[in-house]
Motif scaffolding. Structure first.
Motif, PDB file in Angstrom:
ATOM      1  N   VAL A 144      45.078  60.505  92.702  1.00  0.00           N
ATOM      2  CA  VAL A 144      43.728  60.055  92.559  1.00  0.00           C
ATOM      3  C   VAL A 144      42.608  61.179  92.120  1.00  0.00           C
ATOM      4  CG1 VAL A 144      41.866  58.287  93.042  1.00  0.00           C
ATOM      5  CG2 VAL A 144      44.096  57.844  93.664  1.00  0.00           C
ATOM      6  N   GLY A 145      42.692  61.888  92.897  1.00  0.00           N
ATOM      7  CA  GLY A 145      42.069  63.145  92.872  1.00  0.00           C
ATOM      8  C   GLY A 145      42.209  63.883  91.533  1.00  0.00           C
ATOM      9  N   GLN A 146      43.399  64.012  91.060  1.00  0.00           N
ATOM     10  CA  GLN A 146      43.866  64.494  89.704  1.00  0.00           C
ATOM     11  C   GLN A 146      43.343  63.637  88.708  1.00  0.00           C
ATOM     12  OE1 GLN A 146      45.344  67.640  88.791  1.00  0.00           O
ATOM     13  NE2 GLN A 146      44.823  67.969  91.180  1.00  0.00           N
ATOM     14  N   ALA A 147      43.263  62.599  88.762  1.00  0.00           N
ATOM     15  CA  ALA A 147      42.862  61.525  87.770  1.00  0.00           C
ATOM     16  C   ALA A 147      41.371  61.736  87.420  1.00  0.00           C
ATOM     17  CB  ALA A 147      43.254  60.091  88.168  1.00  0.00           C
ATOM     18  N   LEU A 148      40.741  61.917  88.552  1.00  0.00           N
ATOM     19  CA  LEU A 148      39.352  62.115  88.792  1.00  0.00           C
ATOM     20  C   LEU A 148      38.920  63.376  88.078  1.00  0.00           C
ATOM     21  CD1 LEU A 148      38.175  60.246  91.613  1.00  0.00           C
ATOM     22  CD2 LEU A 148      38.222  59.481  89.276  1.00  0.00           C
ATOM     23  N   LYS A 149      39.712  64.467  88.301  1.00  0.00           N
ATOM     24  CA  LYS A 149      39.453  65.842  87.877  1.00  0.00           C
ATOM     25  C   LYS A 149      39.635  65.940  86.451  1.00  0.00           C
ATOM     26  CE  LYS A 149      41.254  70.300  88.519  1.00  0.00           C
ATOM     27  NZ  LYS A 149      42.327  71.313  89.319  1.00  0.00           N
ATOM     28  N   PHE A 150      40.471  65.019  85.839  1.00  0.00           N
ATOM     29  CA  PHE A 150      40.802  65.177  84.368  1.00  0.00           C
ATOM     30  C   PHE A 150      39.960  63.950  83.633  1.00  0.00           C
ATOM     31  CE2 PHE A 150      44.330  67.526  86.082  1.00  0.00           C
ATOM     32  CZ  PHE A 150      44.203  68.683  85.493  1.00  0.00           C
ATOM     33  N   LEU A 151      38.879  63.522  84.134  1.00  0.00           N
ATOM     34  CA  LEU A 151      38.144  62.487  83.273  1.00  0.00           C
ATOM     35  C   LEU A 151      37.684  63.035  82.103  1.00  0.00           C
ATOM     36  CD1 LEU A 151      35.445  61.164  86.086  1.00  0.00           C
ATOM     37  CD2 LEU A 151      37.166  59.794  84.806  1.00  0.00           C
ATOM     38  N   PRO A 152      37.734  61.783  81.140  1.00  0.00           N
ATOM     39  CA  PRO A 152      37.209  62.290  79.656  1.00  0.00           C
ATOM     40  C   PRO A 152      35.938  62.612  79.830  1.00  0.00           C
ATOM     41  CG  PRO A 152      37.957  60.026  79.778  1.00  0.00           C
ATOM     42  CD  PRO A 152      38.031  60.396  81.259  1.00  0.00           C
ATOM     43  N   PRO A 153      35.229  63.423  78.816  1.00  0.00           N
ATOM     44  CA  PRO A 153      33.782  63.523  78.771  1.00  0.00           C
ATOM     45  C   PRO A 153      33.000  62.264  78.363  1.00  0.00           C
ATOM     46  CG  PRO A 153      35.050  64.813  76.955  1.00  0.00           C
ATOM     47  CD  PRO A 153      35.991  64.048  77.801  1.00  0.00           C
ATOM     48  N   ASN A 154      31.959  62.068  78.926  1.00  0.00           N
ATOM     49  CA  ASN A 154      31.324  60.793  78.667  1.00  0.00           C
ATOM     50  C   ASN A 154      31.920  59.707  78.473  1.00  0.00           C
ATOM     51  OD1 ASN A 154      28.863  62.600  78.933  1.00  0.00           O
ATOM     52  ND2 ASN A 154      29.589  63.345  76.808  1.00  0.00           N
TER      53      ASN A 154
ATOM     54  N   PRO B  81      32.762  52.438  79.355  1.00  0.00           N
ATOM     55  CA  PRO B  81      31.506  52.718  80.403  1.00  0.00           C
ATOM     56  C   PRO B  81      31.973  53.816  81.327  1.00  0.00           C
ATOM     57  CG  PRO B  81      33.133  50.796  80.999  1.00  0.00           C
ATOM     58  CD  PRO B  81      33.469  51.162  79.932  1.00  0.00           C
ATOM     59  N   PRO B  82      30.576  54.276  81.930  1.00  0.00           N
ATOM     60  CA  PRO B  82      30.718  55.478  82.804  1.00  0.00           C
ATOM     61  C   PRO B  82      31.691  55.251  83.986  1.00  0.00           C
ATOM     62  CG  PRO B  82      28.709  55.057  82.445  1.00  0.00           C
ATOM     63  CD  PRO B  82      29.309  53.975  82.005  1.00  0.00           C
ATOM     64  N   ILE B  83      32.368  56.276  84.515  1.00  0.00           N
ATOM     65  CA  ILE B  83      33.444  56.262  85.766  1.00  0.00           C
ATOM     66  C   ILE B  83      32.436  57.031  86.899  1.00  0.00           C
ATOM     67  CG2 ILE B  83      35.384  56.892  86.885  1.00  0.00           C
ATOM     68  CD1 ILE B  83      36.383  56.752  83.595  1.00  0.00           C
ATOM     69  N   PRO B  84      32.155  56.201  87.993  1.00  0.00           N
ATOM     70  CA  PRO B  84      31.386  56.797  89.183  1.00  0.00           C
ATOM     71  C   PRO B  84      32.342  57.645  90.020  1.00  0.00           C
ATOM     72  CG  PRO B  84      31.479  54.550  89.585  1.00  0.00           C
ATOM     73  CD  PRO B  84      32.288  54.915  87.984  1.00  0.00           C
ATOM     74  N   TRP B  85      32.838  58.704  89.645  1.00  0.00           N
ATOM     75  CA  TRP B  85      33.810  59.459  90.285  1.00  0.00           C
ATOM     76  C   TRP B  85      33.181  59.978  91.725  1.00  0.00           C
ATOM     77  CZ3 TRP B  85      32.012  64.206  91.597  1.00  0.00           C
ATOM     78  CH2 TRP B  85      30.843  64.628  91.110  1.00  0.00           C
ATOM     79  N   HIS B  86      31.945  60.115  91.833  1.00  0.00           N
ATOM     80  CA  HIS B  86      31.199  60.599  92.914  1.00  0.00           C
ATOM     81  C   HIS B  86      31.324  59.615  94.038  1.00  0.00           C
ATOM     82  CE1 HIS B  86      28.207  58.383  90.709  1.00  0.00           C
ATOM     83  NE2 HIS B  86      27.868  58.127  91.821  1.00  0.00           N
ATOM     84  N   ARG B  87      31.916  58.379  93.917  1.00  0.00           N
ATOM     85  CA  ARG B  87      31.815  57.576  94.847  1.00  0.00           C
ATOM     86  C   ARG B  87      33.283  57.453  95.563  1.00  0.00           C
ATOM     87  NH1 ARG B  87      29.198  52.802  91.236  1.00  0.00           N
ATOM     88  NH2 ARG B  87      27.195  53.811  90.939  1.00  0.00           N
TER      89      ARG B  87
END
Length: 124
Positions: free
Chosen positions: A43-53, A56-62
């Protein structure tokens, strides 16, 4: 159930989008909701490799550690501070622990729905 990497990333992003404003959940809980409970690091890896912008937005910070802490990104990085700033902007109280770790009260801000509750939120 087993998902390939791309499918898992999509599932993670869809689940993270469900986390309400001013709430947090753990990497492990997202992995469990995605049907792969032993894959919290992924899950951490998926969030690390988020596409730019993403739209809809992905609130990774939560998404935080199971102990209620913001995960360190290593020396010389500002990801933990960016995460703290984003959470505080939503009204989440972030405190510094005894050893400097950034902590969130999971009793107050935690979001830990069951798989069935999430399916209902997703319309399934």
């Amino acid at each position: 159930m087993s998902l390939d990497s791309a499918e898992f990333h999509v599932a993670v992003y869809d689940l993270v989008r469900l986390i309400p404003v001013a709430k947090v959940t753990s990497y492990g809980h997202i992995a469990k909701l995605a049907g792969m409970p032993n894959h919290s690091r992924h899950v951490g890896q998926a969030l690390k490799f988020l596409p730019p912008n993403p739209n809809p937005p992905i609130p990774w910070h939560r998404v935080i550690g199971a102990s209620g802490t913001i995960s360190s990104r290593g020396p010389g990085t500002d990801g933990a501070q960016r995460q703290r700033d984003a959470l505080e902007a939503e009204g989440v109280e972030v405190t510094a622990g005894r050893t400097g770790e950034l902590r969130i009260d999971l009793g107050r801000y935690g979001w830990f729905p069951s798989v069935d509750e999430v399916r209902a939120l997703q319309g399934g």
